[in-house]
Write a protein that holds these residues in place. Structure first.
Motif, PDB file in Angstrom:
ATOM      1  N   THR A 137      38.494  41.368  46.689  1.00  0.00           N
ATOM      2  CA  THR A 137      38.927  41.873  45.154  1.00  0.00           C
ATOM      3  C   THR A 137      39.553  43.214  45.457  1.00  0.00           C
ATOM      4  O   THR A 137      38.793  44.237  45.990  1.00  0.00           O
ATOM      5  CB  THR A 137      37.816  41.326  43.942  1.00  0.00           C
ATOM      6  OG1 THR A 137      37.746  41.678  44.300  1.00  0.00           O
ATOM      7  CG2 THR A 137      38.222  39.599  44.187  1.00  0.00           C
ATOM      8  N   HIS A 138      40.425  43.262  44.406  1.00  0.00           N
ATOM      9  CA  HIS A 138      40.573  45.147  44.616  1.00  0.00           C
ATOM     10  C   HIS A 138      40.096  44.944  43.537  1.00  0.00           C
ATOM     11  O   HIS A 138      40.296  46.270  41.880  1.00  0.00           O
ATOM     12  CB  HIS A 138      42.485  45.013  43.228  1.00  0.00           C
ATOM     13  CG  HIS A 138      43.681  44.411  44.713  1.00  0.00           C
ATOM     14  ND1 HIS A 138      43.317  43.389  45.383  1.00  0.00           N
ATOM     15  CD2 HIS A 138      43.988  45.068  45.520  1.00  0.00           C
ATOM     16  CE1 HIS A 138      44.290  42.534  46.210  1.00  0.00           C
ATOM     17  NE2 HIS A 138      45.323  44.144  46.107  1.00  0.00           N
ATOM     18  N   LYS A 139      39.030  45.504  43.519  1.00  0.00           N
ATOM     19  CA  LYS A 139      37.612  46.920  42.871  1.00  0.00           C
ATOM     20  C   LYS A 139      38.495  48.419  43.556  1.00  0.00           C
ATOM     21  O   LYS A 139      38.997  48.496  44.952  1.00  0.00           O
ATOM     22  CB  LYS A 139      36.276  46.987  43.653  1.00  0.00           C
ATOM     23  CG  LYS A 139      36.499  47.172  44.590  1.00  0.00           C
ATOM     24  CD  LYS A 139      34.926  46.131  45.119  1.00  0.00           C
ATOM     25  CE  LYS A 139      34.337  46.862  46.618  1.00  0.00           C
ATOM     26  NZ  LYS A 139      32.762  46.675  46.906  1.00  0.00           N
ATOM     27  N   LYS A 140      37.923  49.148  42.520  1.00  0.00           N
ATOM     28  CA  LYS A 140      38.042  50.282  43.081  1.00  0.00           C
ATOM     29  C   LYS A 140      37.889  50.813  44.359  1.00  0.00           C
ATOM     30  O   LYS A 140      36.604  50.101  44.565  1.00  0.00           O
ATOM     31  CB  LYS A 140      37.460  51.314  41.723  1.00  0.00           C
ATOM     32  CG  LYS A 140      37.678  52.736  42.107  1.00  0.00           C
ATOM     33  CD  LYS A 140      38.054  54.124  40.777  1.00  0.00           C
ATOM     34  CE  LYS A 140      37.680  55.153  40.996  1.00  0.00           C
ATOM     35  NZ  LYS A 140      38.251  55.880  40.366  1.00  0.00           N
ATOM     36  N   GLY A 141      38.631  51.624  44.949  1.00  0.00           N
ATOM     37  CA  GLY A 141      38.063  52.507  46.494  1.00  0.00           C
ATOM     38  C   GLY A 141      38.667  50.637  47.771  1.00  0.00           C
ATOM     39  O   GLY A 141      38.423  51.454  48.473  1.00  0.00           O
ATOM     40  N   ALA A 142      39.171  49.973  46.879  1.00  0.00           N
ATOM     41  CA  ALA A 142      39.464  48.839  47.664  1.00  0.00           C
ATOM     42  C   ALA A 142      40.951  48.746  48.566  1.00  0.00           C
ATOM     43  O   ALA A 142      41.062  50.054  48.364  1.00  0.00           O
ATOM     44  CB  ALA A 142      39.906  47.470  46.854  1.00  0.00           C
ATOM     45  N   ASN A 144      41.326  47.415  37.064  1.00  0.00           N
ATOM     46  CA  ASN A 144      42.031  47.160  36.102  1.00  0.00           C
ATOM     47  C   ASN A 144      43.289  46.373  36.428  1.00  0.00           C
ATOM     48  O   ASN A 144      43.597  45.802  36.253  1.00  0.00           O
ATOM     49  CB  ASN A 144      41.679  46.617  34.268  1.00  0.00           C
ATOM     50  CG  ASN A 144      39.993  47.110  34.129  1.00  0.00           C
ATOM     51  OD1 ASN A 144      39.617  46.330  34.834  1.00  0.00           O
ATOM     52  ND2 ASN A 144      39.808  48.740  33.407  1.00  0.00           N
ATOM     53  N   THR A 145      44.373  47.504  36.399  1.00  0.00           N
ATOM     54  CA  THR A 145      45.520  47.183  36.976  1.00  0.00           C
ATOM     55  C   THR A 145      46.094  46.617  37.719  1.00  0.00           C
ATOM     56  O   THR A 145      46.570  45.574  37.972  1.00  0.00           O
ATOM     57  CB  THR A 145      46.559  48.774  36.594  1.00  0.00           C
ATOM     58  OG1 THR A 145      45.708  49.492  36.922  1.00  0.00           O
ATOM     59  CG2 THR A 145      46.079  49.170  34.799  1.00  0.00           C
ATOM     60  N   CYS A 146      45.166  46.569  38.692  1.00  0.00           N
ATOM     61  CA  CYS A 146      45.110  45.786  40.266  1.00  0.00           C
ATOM     62  C   CYS A 146      44.706  44.298  40.900  1.00  0.00           C
ATOM     63  O   CYS A 146      44.957  44.234  40.998  1.00  0.00           O
ATOM     64  CB  CYS A 146      44.980  46.976  41.448  1.00  0.00           C
ATOM     65  SG  CYS A 146      45.872  48.499  41.312  1.00  0.00           S
TER      66      CYS A 146
END
Length: 234
Positions: free
Chosen positions: A130-135, A163-165
């Motif tokens: 998923t688009h977690k931070k740093g993905a 959150n926004t990603c």
């Protein structure tokens, strides 16, 4: 991994013709290897690389589950393709994007975001990534022109705000994650940008090279990356 790498590159059209995988191709490849910055085939299944920028280094791990994207990224990095490119699209509270070869030419500034190596990569969209931070994810054209969601051959972005990603989950191929350097992502995201989201002051990728310390340190601590046991120090 050498055979797997070559087979995937042939599938992408990077090693495009059958003849280039034959004797004449081997000769050309040997000549090209002289300019390689590192040996791709010596790396582990989930290599860690240092993306060195003007504002610091972001360490990323590439996923073995997305081999087409992993091997393409490694190929380009080994050729020095990313060296000197700009972060041409930066949105604070969202993501930072780079990988366009046109950004080496200031006269092409109006076209930043449209360049690439001349091919796309089949989507490898997996629900567990998923688009977690740093993905680390591949940029692409929109659905109308690209219904198969094929990825750009070179452009990628790094998530700054999960959150926004999150809205991008299932729509873009995530093929890696940040290991360290999250503060560098935030620094880049926070810079002043113009009306096209381009940093007012250029921020470059200085180099993308294999990391030789992170995996070794984790292995020494008894916490090696899953999938890297065979070659824990790259």
């Amino acid at each position: 991994m050498r055979q797997i790498f070559l087979r995937l590159m042939c599938a992408l059209g990077i090693i495009a013709m059958a003849s280039s995988c034959g004797n004449s191709g081997q000769k050309q490849n040997k000549e090209k290897e002289k300019t390689m910055t590192f040996d791709v085939t010596a790396l582990s299944e989930e290599p860690v690389l240092d993306i060195k920028t003007d504002l610091g280094t972001i360490k990323v791990k590439l996923y073995k589950e997305t081999p087409l994207h992993r091997d393409n990224f490694l190929k380009l990095a080994s050729e020095g393709y990313y060296d000197g490119l700009l972060f041409h699209r930066v949105i604070n509270g969202f993501m930072i994007q780079t990988g366009d070869p046109l950004t080496k030419d200031p006269s092409q500034s109006a076209r930043y975001g449209t360049g690439g190596p001349g091919y796309t990569i089949p989507a490898e969209i997996l629900p567990q990534f998923t688009h977690k931070k740093g993905a680390l994810a591949a940029a692409r054209r929109g659905d109308a022109a690209n219904p198969k969601k094929e990825s750009s051959g070179s452009q990628f972005y790094i998530v700054q705000d999960a959150n926004t990603c999150a809205q991008l989950d299932g729509g873009y191929t995530v093929f890696g994650e940040t290991v360290s350097g999250f503060e560098v992502i935030d620094k880049i995201a926070a810079v002043e940008t113009d009306g096209r989201d381009k940093p007012v002051k250029d921020i470059h990728i200085i180099s993308v090279r294999p990391d030789t310390s992170t995996l070794a340190a984790l292995a020494a601590a008894g916490r090696p990356w899953k999938g890297c046991e065979e070659n824990p120090t790259i």
